[in-house]
Design a protein around this motif. Structure first.
Motif, PDB file in Angstrom:
ATOM      1  N   ILE A 144       0.846  -1.186   0.000  1.00 50.37           N
ATOM      2  CA  ILE A 144       0.000   0.000   0.000  1.00 50.37           C
ATOM      3  C   ILE A 144       0.888   1.246   0.000  1.00 50.37           C
ATOM      4  CG2 ILE A 144      -1.848   1.234   1.179  1.00 50.37           C
ATOM      5  CD1 ILE A 144      -2.602  -1.564   0.153  1.00 50.37           C
ATOM      6  N   ALA A 145       0.635   2.144  -0.929  1.00 47.42           N
ATOM      7  CA  ALA A 145       1.422   3.385  -1.012  1.00 47.42           C
ATOM      8  C   ALA A 145       0.853   4.433  -0.068  1.00 47.42           C
ATOM      9  CB  ALA A 145       1.430   3.901  -2.441  1.00 47.42           C
ATOM     10  N   LYS A 146       1.708   5.290   0.439  1.00 45.51           N
ATOM     11  CA  LYS A 146       1.228   6.412   1.244  1.00 45.51           C
ATOM     12  C   LYS A 146       0.571   7.433   0.340  1.00 45.51           C
ATOM     13  CE  LYS A 146       2.693   9.527   4.980  1.00 45.51           C
ATOM     14  NZ  LYS A 146       2.059   8.807   6.097  1.00 45.51           N
ATOM     15  N   ASP A 147      -0.594   7.893   0.737  1.00 45.38           N
ATOM     16  CA  ASP A 147      -1.334   8.896  -0.026  1.00 45.38           C
ATOM     17  C   ASP A 147      -1.009  10.277   0.522  1.00 45.38           C
ATOM     18  OD1 ASP A 147      -3.119  10.509  -1.340  1.00 45.38           O
ATOM     19  OD2 ASP A 147      -4.923   9.465  -0.639  1.00 45.38           O
ATOM     20  N   ALA A 148      -0.347  11.073  -0.281  1.00 45.63           N
ATOM     21  CA  ALA A 148       0.067  12.406   0.180  1.00 45.63           C
ATOM     22  C   ALA A 148      -1.124  13.291   0.527  1.00 45.63           C
ATOM     23  CB  ALA A 148       0.913  13.080  -0.891  1.00 45.63           C
ATOM     24  N   GLU A 149      -2.301  12.963  -0.039  1.00 42.26           N
ATOM     25  CA  GLU A 149      -3.513  13.762   0.222  1.00 42.26           C
ATOM     26  C   GLU A 149      -4.414  13.103   1.265  1.00 42.26           C
ATOM     27  OE1 GLU A 149      -3.772  16.714  -1.162  1.00 42.26           O
ATOM     28  OE2 GLU A 149      -1.871  16.328  -2.177  1.00 42.26           O
ATOM     29  N   CYS A 150      -3.950  12.046   1.917  1.00 39.70           N
ATOM     30  CA  CYS A 150      -4.772  11.331   2.885  1.00 39.70           C
ATOM     31  C   CYS A 150      -5.185  12.261   4.035  1.00 39.70           C
ATOM     32  CB  CYS A 150      -3.988  10.133   3.431  1.00 39.70           C
ATOM     33  SG  CYS A 150      -4.838   9.229   4.748  1.00 39.70           S
ATOM     34  N   SER A 151      -6.470  12.200   4.375  1.00 39.00           N
ATOM     35  CA  SER A 151      -6.952  13.053   5.462  1.00 39.00           C
ATOM     36  C   SER A 151      -6.535  12.535   6.823  1.00 39.00           C
ATOM     37  CB  SER A 151      -8.478  13.155   5.392  1.00 39.00           C
ATOM     38  OG  SER A 151      -9.082  11.883   5.571  1.00 39.00           O
ATOM     39  N   GLY A 152      -6.032  11.291   6.867  1.00 40.36           N
ATOM     40  CA  GLY A 152      -5.600  10.737   8.150  1.00 40.36           C
ATOM     41  C   GLY A 152      -4.133  10.963   8.446  1.00 40.36           C
ATOM     42  N   CYS A 153      -3.275  10.846   7.434  1.00 42.42           N
ATOM     43  CA  CYS A 153      -1.833  10.936   7.695  1.00 42.42           C
ATOM     44  C   CYS A 153      -1.074  11.779   6.683  1.00 42.42           C
ATOM     45  CB  CYS A 153      -1.216   9.535   7.754  1.00 42.42           C
ATOM     46  SG  CYS A 153      -1.132   8.710   6.122  1.00 42.42           S
ATOM     47  N   GLY A 154      -1.761  12.320   5.660  1.00 40.75           N
ATOM     48  CA  GLY A 154      -1.076  13.048   4.610  1.00 40.75           C
ATOM     49  C   GLY A 154      -0.515  14.376   5.092  1.00 40.75           C
TER      50      GLY A 154
END
Length: 254
Positions: free
Chosen positions: A244-254
Motif C-alpha cells: 500500500i502506497a502512502k497517499d500524500a492527500e490522505c486526510s488521516g496521515c497526509g
C-alpha cells in the motif's frame, strides 16, 4: 526482563528458535497490545498472543456474546451467552495465564475516547467489523503515534495489513480504503456468512504479525512489514501480498 524458571519453561519452544531467542521472548513480555474487537478475529488473535507471552493486553469491545458467535469465536462457551465479550475474554485469560496483565473496556472505540483507551499501548490489533470504527482506530493510531495491524474477513476471504501512518514515509489504513464511502455501510457475517475456520486463520495470522512487530529490533523475526497487505483466500486456498502506497492527500496521515 528476567523470567522465572516456570516462565522460561512455558516459552521454551519460542526461546530455542534462533529467530526469536531469549531477547525476542523478553520483547514479547514487555509489549502492550490492545485488541479492538473480540469477535471472530480478536478471539484467536487473543489466544495466540496470550500463548506467546505478550505481557500486557488491553481488550476493547462493547458487544455481548450470542449463540451465533460460538461457530467461530473460540474463547467463548454457552455459559458466556448474554455476558459482555470483554469480561468473558478476561475470564478466559485468567484461566489460561494468570501472570498476564489485562485491562478491559466494554466501550466502543470512537474519536472521543480513543486516546484514553489506546494512548499507552505499543500496538493496536483491530478486528472490528465496520468502517466507522476501523477509521476511528486508524486516525487515533496516527495521532497517538501507535502502529496498527488491521484485520478483516468476509465469507472465505480475509486480509491483514500493517500500518504505521504516524511515520513520515508509511501509509495508514485510510490511505488504503480512502474516504469515499459510507463509513457505517459494511458487509456483515450475519448477512453474508463466514467460514469459522477462516476467521481462525486470519486471527492467528494477525497474531503472528503482531509478534513480528513486537520483536522489531530485538530479534531476527522482528520485521513488521509496514505497508504490506496480506490477502488470504480460503476457497483456493492461497495468499498474496500487496504493498500500500502512502497517499500524500490522505486526510488521516497526509
Amino acid at each position: 526482563m528476567a523470567m522465572s524458571p516456570e516462565r522460561l519453561d512455558r516459552f521454551a519452544r519460542h526461546i530455542v528458535l534462533p529467530e526469536i531467542g531469549g531477547a525476542g521472548q523478553a520483547a514479547l513480555v514487555d509489549t502492550h497490545i490492545a485488541i479492538v474487537g473480540l469477535g471472530g478475529i480478536g478471539s484467536p488473535a487473543l489466544q495466540y498472543l496470550a500463548g506467546a507471552g505478550v505481557g500486557r493486553l488491553t481488550l476493547i469491545d462493547d458487544d455481548q456474546v450470542s449463540v451465533s458467535n460460538l461457530q467461530r469465536q473460540t474463547i467463548y462457551t454457552s455459559r458466556d451467552i448474554g455476558h459482555g465479550k470483554a469480561v468473558a475474554a478476561r475470564g478466559w485469560l485468567a484461566n489460561f495465564d494468570a501472570k498476564l496483565e489485562v485491562t478491559i473496556h466494554d466501550d466502543r472505540l470512537s474519536p472521543d475516547n480513543a486516546a484514553a483507551l489506546i494512548g499507552t499501548v505499543d500496538l493496536v490489533l483491530d478486528g472490528t467489523d465496520n468502517f466507522a470504527t476501523r477509521l476511528a482506530v486508524s486516525d487515533a493510531c496516527v495521532a497517538l503515534g501507535v502502529p496498527l495491524l488491521s484485520a478483516a474477513i468476509g465469507r472465505f476471504q480475509g486480509q491483514v495489513g500493517a500500518f504505521a501512518g504516524h511515520l513520515r514515509d508509511q501509509p495508514c489504513y485510510r490511505c488504503f480504503v480512502g474516504d469515499a464511502f459510507d463509513a457505517e455501510d459494511c458487509d456483515t457475517c450475519a448477512e453474508d456468512g463466514v467460514l469459522g475456520a477462516m476467521v481462525g486463520w486470519v486471527g492467528s495470522f494477525a497474531a503472528m504479525q503482531a509478534v513480528r512487530v513486537a520483536m522489531e529490533g530485538k530479534a531476527a523475526f522482528g520485521d513488521p512489514g509496514w505497508g504490506k497487505l496480506h490477502l488470504l483466500d480460503g476457497l483456493k486456498p492461497g495468499m498474496r501480498t500487496l504493498r500500500i502506497a502512502k497517499d500524500a492527500e490522505c486526510s488521516g496521515c497526509g
